[in-house]
Design an enzyme around this catalytic site. Sequence first.
Site, PDB file in Angstrom:
ATOM      1  N   ASN A  99      31.353  46.427  36.082  1.00  0.00           N
ATOM      2  CA  ASN A  99      30.914  46.094  34.727  1.00  0.00           C
ATOM      3  C   ASN A  99      30.467  47.328  33.949  1.00  0.00           C
ATOM      4  O   ASN A  99      29.757  47.212  32.951  1.00  0.00           O
ATOM      5  CB  ASN A  99      29.787  45.067  34.774  1.00  0.00           C
ATOM      6  CG  ASN A  99      30.300  43.688  35.164  1.00  0.00           C
ATOM      7  OD1 ASN A  99      31.483  43.397  35.034  1.00  0.00           O
ATOM      8  ND2 ASN A  99      29.408  42.845  35.657  1.00  0.00           N
ATOM      9  N   ARG A 146      21.782  40.806  34.410  1.00  0.00           N
ATOM     10  CA  ARG A 146      21.925  39.979  35.610  1.00  0.00           C
ATOM     11  C   ARG A 146      23.182  40.244  36.434  1.00  0.00           C
ATOM     12  O   ARG A 146      23.380  39.622  37.460  1.00  0.00           O
ATOM     13  CB  ARG A 146      21.881  38.477  35.255  1.00  0.00           C
ATOM     14  CG  ARG A 146      20.604  38.041  34.597  1.00  0.00           C
ATOM     15  CD  ARG A 146      20.677  36.602  34.169  1.00  0.00           C
ATOM     16  NE  ARG A 146      20.353  35.697  35.265  1.00  0.00           N
ATOM     17  CZ  ARG A 146      20.603  34.385  35.243  1.00  0.00           C
ATOM     18  NH1 ARG A 146      21.218  33.847  34.206  1.00  0.00           N
ATOM     19  NH2 ARG A 146      20.268  33.630  36.257  1.00  0.00           N
ATOM     20  N   ASP A 147      24.031  41.171  36.010  1.00  0.00           N
ATOM     21  CA  ASP A 147      25.232  41.442  36.812  1.00  0.00           C
ATOM     22  C   ASP A 147      25.647  42.912  36.690  1.00  0.00           C
ATOM     23  O   ASP A 147      26.830  43.220  36.495  1.00  0.00           O
ATOM     24  CB  ASP A 147      26.371  40.524  36.391  1.00  0.00           C
ATOM     25  CG  ASP A 147      27.469  40.417  37.457  1.00  0.00           C
ATOM     26  OD1 ASP A 147      27.180  40.757  38.626  1.00  0.00           O
ATOM     27  OD2 ASP A 147      28.591  40.004  37.134  1.00  0.00           O
ATOM     28  N   ILE A 148      24.674  43.804  36.806  1.00  0.00           N
ATOM     29  CA  ILE A 148      24.980  45.229  36.794  1.00  0.00           C
ATOM     30  C   ILE A 148      25.675  45.586  38.108  1.00  0.00           C
ATOM     31  O   ILE A 148      25.183  45.298  39.196  1.00  0.00           O
ATOM     32  CB  ILE A 148      23.700  46.062  36.626  1.00  0.00           C
ATOM     33  CG1 ILE A 148      23.097  45.835  35.234  1.00  0.00           C
ATOM     34  CG2 ILE A 148      23.986  47.545  36.856  1.00  0.00           C
ATOM     35  CD1 ILE A 148      23.960  46.328  34.092  1.00  0.00           C
TER      36      ILE A 148
END
Length: 303
Positions: free
Chosen positions: A114, A108-110
Amino acid sequence: MNMLRRRNLPTSPHTPLTDKLGSLEQKIRKEIAIMKKCRHGHIVRLLEVIDDKLNERIYMVMEYLGGGEIKWRNDQNEPVLRVDQCRRICRDVILGLEYLHYQGIIHRDIKPANLLWTADRQMVKITDFGVSHFSYAQRLAAAGRGQVALDDPNDPILQDDSDLSKRAGTPPFLAPEVISEYTSTDPSPSIGSTAVPHRQPITKAIDVWALGVTMYCLLFGNIPFRAPDSSEYVLYNVICNHDWEPNEMMGCDNEETGGRYPPVTHDGYVVMHLLDRFLQKDVRKRITLDEAKVNTPSLQLLT
């Protein structure tokens, strides 16, 4: 770690700290539960969790990656990576995401921040599972015929699917289905119309979209969907309703893209075609990770 272990921590049989969590601590506990499941070469490893009851803190000891986060642009918003480096990074992320999705985990936060380099800059690993989601149904589907072994399938932290309906992640990397309320609808769609449905399921395909946005960032030093006034409202409208355009050159080695839709014979066709498949607003048309690995011409990106 040794100092914490030597402390005279309370030993009375009271409710553990992790069972009395507020919203922030609930998020930490879920992140820990998800990371405990991950054992893969392209996923940052959680080594140990220390529950410091005396100071009401939870310490997560993570694998150290000396290469740091990926630097993908300079002060002039120009790319600093070569096209072949972008290729390697995307390959590693695809392999990491493939493992996560098989485990039922949606990151959900590529995004570039990150993704961390190993010290020798030979490998990239996915980190930061703070907004990740575990889907038990997806895990069963990935394993096939219900053959699945979980550390604790009855853990309520992992069984709760309510978070998946909440908006989470970094705005420029959000998939259209996450912000579907901003999608323009045709008041009189024709029969057989291929218009994007206003409401689409939120699935692991949101990670594929975010990978496409990340790939664009690495290649061009900028995000594909931008709001001129930095307004999230405008940005979400752009993501849902506008197309993206590439620069004439990609990477710091200035390879030609051939435009948005280059001919098959052009050197930039493979990259532009893959970007086009990653950034499909209709989740039904978006490429899957399996297709990105094995389908021609996408195969060339991963060799």
